[in-house]
Design a protein around this motif. Structure first.
Motif, mmCIF file in Angstrom:
data_model
loop_
_atom_site.group_PDB
_atom_site.id
_atom_site.type_symbol
_atom_site.label_atom_id
_atom_site.label_comp_id
_atom_site.label_asym_id
_atom_site.label_seq_id
_atom_site.Cartn_x
_atom_site.Cartn_y
_atom_site.Cartn_z
ATOM 1 N N PRO A 240 105.313 27.209 -63.593
ATOM 2 C CA PRO A 240 104.296 28.165 -64.045
ATOM 3 C C PRO A 240 102.881 27.606 -63.945
ATOM 4 C CG PRO A 240 106.100 28.106 -65.610
ATOM 5 C CD PRO A 240 106.340 26.998 -64.627
ATOM 6 N N ARG A 241 102.731 26.282 -64.112
ATOM 7 C CA ARG A 241 101.402 25.680 -63.993
ATOM 8 C C ARG A 241 100.867 25.803 -62.578
ATOM 9 N NH1 ARG A 241 101.337 19.878 -66.796
ATOM 10 N NH2 ARG A 241 102.251 20.723 -68.658
ATOM 11 N N ILE A 242 101.726 25.648 -61.601
ATOM 12 C CA ILE A 242 101.305 25.757 -60.200
ATOM 13 C C ILE A 242 100.872 27.181 -59.891
ATOM 14 C CG2 ILE A 242 102.103 25.611 -57.816
ATOM 15 C CD1 ILE A 242 103.951 23.317 -58.710
ATOM 16 N N SER B 293 97.563 27.847 -61.521
ATOM 17 C CA SER B 293 96.483 27.173 -60.792
ATOM 18 C C SER B 293 96.112 27.926 -59.520
ATOM 19 C CB SER B 293 96.900 25.748 -60.431
ATOM 20 O OG SER B 293 97.148 25.000 -61.586
ATOM 21 N N ILE B 294 97.106 28.416 -58.809
ATOM 22 C CA ILE B 294 96.845 29.171 -57.581
ATOM 23 C C ILE B 294 96.121 30.473 -57.905
ATOM 24 C CG2 ILE B 294 97.944 30.441 -55.694
ATOM 25 C CD1 ILE B 294 100.092 28.229 -55.663
ATOM 26 N N VAL B 295 96.564 31.168 -58.953
ATOM 27 C CA VAL B 295 95.912 32.420 -59.348
ATOM 28 C C VAL B 295 94.461 32.159 -59.748
ATOM 29 C CG1 VAL B 295 95.904 34.253 -61.085
ATOM 30 C CG2 VAL B 295 98.036 33.599 -59.980
ATOM 31 N N CYS B 296 94.209 31.099 -60.499
ATOM 32 C CA CYS B 296 92.832 30.759 -60.879
ATOM 33 C C CYS B 296 91.981 30.429 -59.657
ATOM 34 C CB CYS B 296 92.836 29.579 -61.848
ATOM 35 S SG CYS B 296 93.376 30.031 -63.508
ATOM 36 N N ALA B 297 92.540 29.689 -58.714
ATOM 37 C CA ALA B 297 91.804 29.330 -57.504
ATOM 38 C C ALA B 297 91.449 30.574 -56.694
ATOM 39 C CB ALA B 297 92.625 28.362 -56.660
ATOM 40 N N VAL B 298 92.366 31.527 -56.626
ATOM 41 C CA VAL B 298 92.093 32.772 -55.893
ATOM 42 C C VAL B 298 90.973 33.549 -56.569
ATOM 43 C CG1 VAL B 298 93.074 35.024 -55.299
ATOM 44 C CG2 VAL B 298 94.390 32.954 -54.867
ATOM 45 N N PHE B 299 90.997 33.654 -57.888
ATOM 46 C CA PHE B 299 89.940 34.380 -58.593
ATOM 47 C C PHE B 299 88.589 33.683 -58.444
ATOM 48 C CE2 PHE B 299 93.351 36.549 -61.047
ATOM 49 C CZ PHE B 299 92.976 37.844 -60.737
ATOM 50 N N ILE B 300 88.586 32.372 -58.463
ATOM 51 C CA ILE B 300 87.328 31.641 -58.267
ATOM 52 C C ILE B 300 86.801 31.865 -56.854
ATOM 53 C CG2 ILE B 300 86.360 29.312 -58.082
ATOM 54 C CD1 ILE B 300 88.192 28.559 -60.470
#
Length: 57
Positions: A2-4, A7-14
């Motif tokens: 779930p952490r990965i 992290s991917i979802v946060c990177a996409v939003f950024i």
């Protein structure tokens, strides 16, 4: 795992946020024709695809 995903979802939003800030609509000068432009028409529609004009009645 779930952490990965998090992290991917946060990177996409950024990345989307940075892309939204890079709007090129605020140009400081008018676009200009290139120096070698000689008035060549840019409409590349073949004549067979241009609709016939309406006939007056």
């Amino acid at each position: 795992m779930p952490r990965i995903v998090f992290s991917i979802v946060c990177a996409v939003f950024i990345a989307i946020g940075f892309a939204a800030c890079a709007d090129s609509a605020h140009q400081k000068h008018e676009p200009q024709d290139p120096p070698d432009y000689k008035g060549v028409p840019t409409d590349m529609t073949p004549p067979s695809m241009v609709p016939d004009p309406a006939k007056p009645q």
